[in-house]
Scaffold this motif. Structure first.
Motif, PDB file in Angstrom:
ATOM      1  N   GLN A  28      18.717  -1.992 -26.397  1.00 17.84           N
ATOM      2  CA  GLN A  28      19.737  -3.035 -26.546  1.00 17.84           C
ATOM      3  C   GLN A  28      20.131  -3.526 -25.162  1.00 17.84           C
ATOM      4  N   ALA A  29      19.427  -4.573 -24.697  1.00 17.53           N
ATOM      5  CA  ALA A  29      19.716  -5.131 -23.375  1.00 17.53           C
ATOM      6  C   ALA A  29      19.169  -6.541 -23.334  1.00 17.53           C
ATOM      7  N   GLU A  30      19.670  -7.289 -22.365  1.00 19.88           N
ATOM      8  CA  GLU A  30      19.095  -8.608 -22.117  1.00 19.88           C
ATOM      9  C   GLU A  30      18.478  -8.579 -20.729  1.00 19.88           C
ATOM     10  N   ILE A  31      17.201  -8.957 -20.642  1.00 19.40           N
ATOM     11  CA  ILE A  31      16.549  -9.014 -19.330  1.00 19.40           C
ATOM     12  C   ILE A  31      16.873 -10.380 -18.740  1.00 19.40           C
ATOM     13  N   ALA A  32      17.788 -10.373 -17.793  1.00 23.58           N
ATOM     14  CA  ALA A  32      18.346 -11.619 -17.270  1.00 23.58           C
ATOM     15  C   ALA A  32      17.528 -12.203 -16.127  1.00 23.58           C
ATOM     16  N   LEU A  33      16.749 -11.342 -15.432  1.00 24.38           N
ATOM     17  CA  LEU A  33      16.113 -11.809 -14.202  1.00 24.38           C
ATOM     18  C   LEU A  33      15.006 -10.859 -13.763  1.00 24.38           C
ATOM     19  N   LEU A  34      13.931 -11.457 -13.222  1.00 29.00           N
ATOM     20  CA  LEU A  34      12.911 -10.695 -12.494  1.00 29.00           C
ATOM     21  C   LEU A  34      13.095 -11.000 -11.014  1.00 29.00           C
ATOM     22  N   ILE A  35      13.088  -9.955 -10.201  1.00 28.64           N
ATOM     23  CA  ILE A  35      13.084 -10.114  -8.740  1.00 28.64           C
ATOM     24  C   ILE A  35      11.715  -9.644  -8.259  1.00 28.64           C
ATOM     25  N   CYS A  36      10.999 -10.513  -7.542  1.00 23.57           N
ATOM     26  CA  CYS A  36       9.649 -10.163  -7.086  1.00 23.57           C
ATOM     27  C   CYS A  36       9.454 -10.591  -5.634  1.00 23.57           C
ATOM     28  N   ASP A  37       8.916  -9.679  -4.834  1.00 22.57           N
ATOM     29  CA  ASP A  37       8.716  -9.940  -3.403  1.00 22.57           C
ATOM     30  C   ASP A  37       7.273 -10.350  -3.069  1.00 22.57           C
ATOM     31  N   ARG A  38       6.467 -10.588  -4.090  1.00 17.00           N
ATOM     32  CA  ARG A  38       5.075 -10.998  -3.850  1.00 17.00           C
ATOM     33  C   ARG A  38       4.734 -12.188  -4.737  1.00 17.00           C
ATOM     34  N   PRO A  39       4.693 -13.388  -4.164  1.00  9.19           N
ATOM     35  CA  PRO A  39       4.463 -14.600  -4.961  1.00  9.19           C
ATOM     36  C   PRO A  39       3.149 -14.596  -5.745  1.00  9.19           C
ATOM     37  N   GLU A  40       2.203 -13.734  -5.357  1.00 13.09           N
ATOM     38  CA  GLU A  40       0.915 -13.681  -6.070  1.00 13.09           C
ATOM     39  C   GLU A  40       0.888 -12.604  -7.165  1.00 13.09           C
ATOM     40  N   ALA A  41       1.985 -11.890  -7.366  1.00  8.81           N
ATOM     41  CA  ALA A  41       2.002 -10.753  -8.309  1.00  8.81           C
ATOM     42  C   ALA A  41       1.850 -11.219  -9.758  1.00  8.81           C
ATOM     43  N   LYS A  42       1.096 -10.435 -10.520  1.00  3.77           N
ATOM     44  CA  LYS A  42       0.830 -10.762 -11.931  1.00  3.77           C
ATOM     45  C   LYS A  42       2.105 -10.700 -12.788  1.00  3.77           C
ATOM     46  N   VAL A  43       3.072  -9.901 -12.357  1.00  5.63           N
ATOM     47  CA  VAL A  43       4.323  -9.761 -13.117  1.00  5.63           C
ATOM     48  C   VAL A  43       5.033 -11.116 -13.291  1.00  5.63           C
ATOM     49  N   ILE A  44       4.826 -12.039 -12.351  1.00  4.99           N
ATOM     50  CA  ILE A  44       5.470 -13.359 -12.429  1.00  4.99           C
ATOM     51  C   ILE A  44       4.962 -14.115 -13.660  1.00  4.99           C
ATOM     52  N   PHE A  55      13.368 -14.726  -9.454  1.00  7.83           N
ATOM     53  CA  PHE A  55      13.595 -15.065  -8.049  1.00  7.83           C
ATOM     54  C   PHE A  55      12.459 -14.427  -7.270  1.00  7.83           C
ATOM     55  N   ILE A  56      11.649 -15.279  -6.627  1.00  8.71           N
ATOM     56  CA  ILE A  56      10.465 -14.808  -5.906  1.00  8.71           C
ATOM     57  C   ILE A  56      10.669 -15.098  -4.424  1.00  8.71           C
ATOM     58  N   PHE A  57      10.390 -14.118  -3.589  1.00  7.21           N
ATOM     59  CA  PHE A  57      10.601 -14.300  -2.149  1.00  7.21           C
ATOM     60  C   PHE A  57       9.533 -13.534  -1.366  1.00  7.21           C
ATOM     61  N   ARG A  58       9.444 -13.846  -0.091  1.00  6.14           N
ATOM     62  CA  ARG A  58       8.617 -13.068   0.842  1.00  6.14           C
ATOM     63  C   ARG A  58       9.548 -12.489   1.897  1.00  6.14           C
ATOM     64  N   ALA A  59       9.503 -11.190   2.089  1.00  8.41           N
ATOM     65  CA  ALA A  59      10.407 -10.545   3.048  1.00  8.41           C
ATOM     66  C   ALA A  59      10.226 -11.110   4.453  1.00  8.41           C
ATOM     67  N   LYS A  60       8.994 -11.479   4.800  1.00  8.97           N
ATOM     68  CA  LYS A  60       8.746 -11.950   6.173  1.00  8.97           C
ATOM     69  C   LYS A  60       9.390 -13.316   6.458  1.00  8.97           C
ATOM     70  N   ASP A  61       9.858 -14.004   5.415  1.00  8.26           N
ATOM     71  CA  ASP A  61      10.548 -15.278   5.621  1.00  8.26           C
ATOM     72  C   ASP A  61      12.010 -15.089   6.048  1.00  8.26           C
ATOM     73  N   TYR A  62      12.453 -13.842   6.125  1.00  4.35           N
ATOM     74  CA  TYR A  62      13.842 -13.539   6.474  1.00  4.35           C
ATOM     75  C   TYR A  62      13.874 -12.720   7.766  1.00  4.35           C
ATOM     76  N   ALA A  63      14.952 -12.893   8.526  1.00  4.39           N
ATOM     77  CA  ALA A  63      15.088 -12.168   9.798  1.00  4.39           C
ATOM     78  C   ALA A  63      15.295 -10.666   9.574  1.00  4.39           C
ATOM     79  N   ALA A  64      15.988 -10.323   8.480  1.00  7.90           N
ATOM     80  CA  ALA A  64      16.305  -8.905   8.233  1.00  7.90           C
ATOM     81  C   ALA A  64      16.429  -8.650   6.730  1.00  7.90           C
ATOM     82  N   LYS A  65      16.302  -7.371   6.358  1.00  8.54           N
ATOM     83  CA  LYS A  65      16.436  -6.964   4.948  1.00  8.54           C
ATOM     84  C   LYS A  65      17.775  -7.404   4.368  1.00  8.54           C
TER      85      LYS A  65
END
Length: 196
Positions: A28-44, A55-65
């Protein structure tokens, strides 16, 4: 009903197992969001098929975690996410998310922790020649697979079994155990909310 976000970096088989558990009414839950750090990942693709925003991102596009975690946090808050589920997310969670979701971030790991933490846990166990391995669901802290253990399930490694055969059995075990544990955790969270 609790709203969860799933963090994943790869093919998303655990993501799919959780989605299926929700669809079949076991979880009993609602899956509200996928967070993925690899734009090529099959999970998307899996998330698109299921109509789950990502929400898809690449860590290297940011200065820090802290920078990308702050942006993740904005997305989580916008979707009113109650609980975070890591499902093959290959990054350590930092202080920004740990503080915001204290005690509400869980991970699944394909070994009987504390044995074989980190990457390639199934391969590590296989090469070590142990007779038993398994799966662990645990709370997430700042370490690598070091948070408090919630549940474990063991399986024997059969004589003459290939690494691929073992991997398949471990993944089947994960797909069974994770939704079961999440069901319990989300019910407990609901009870705590009702009592407060």
């Amino acid at each position: 009903m609790k709203r969860i976000a799933i963090f994943a970096s790869g093919s998303g088989t655990n993501f799919q197992a959780i989605v299926d558990a929700v669809k079949h009414g076991m979880l009993q839950a609602e899956i509200a969001l996928l967070i993925c750090d690899r734009p090529e990942a099959k999970v998307i693709e899996r998330a698109k098929t299921e109509g789950i925003p990502a929400f898809i991102f690449r860590a290297k596009d940011y200065a820090a975690k802290a920078d990308f975690e702050r942006e993740i946090l904005e997305h989580l808050r916008a979707k009113e996410v109650d609980f975070i589920v890591l499902a093959g997310y290959m990054r350590l969670i930092g202080p920004t998310l740990l503080a915001a979701y204290e005690g509400r971030i869980v991970n699944i790991h394909p070994s009987l922790l504390p044995a074989f933490p980190g990457k390639d846990a199934i391969g590590q166990a296989y090469r070590a020649g142990v007779k038993v391995t398994g799966v662990t669901v645990h709370y997430v802290d700042e370490g690598m697979d070091t948070g408090p253990i919630i549940a474990q399930r063991a399986i024997p490694i059969h004589d003459g079994e290939s690494l691929e055969e073992l991997e398949m059995r471990i993944h089947q075990l994960e797909h069974q155990l994770y939704p079961e544990v999440l069901k319990t955790l989300l019910e407990q969270l609901e009870e705590r909310v009702e009592q407060s």
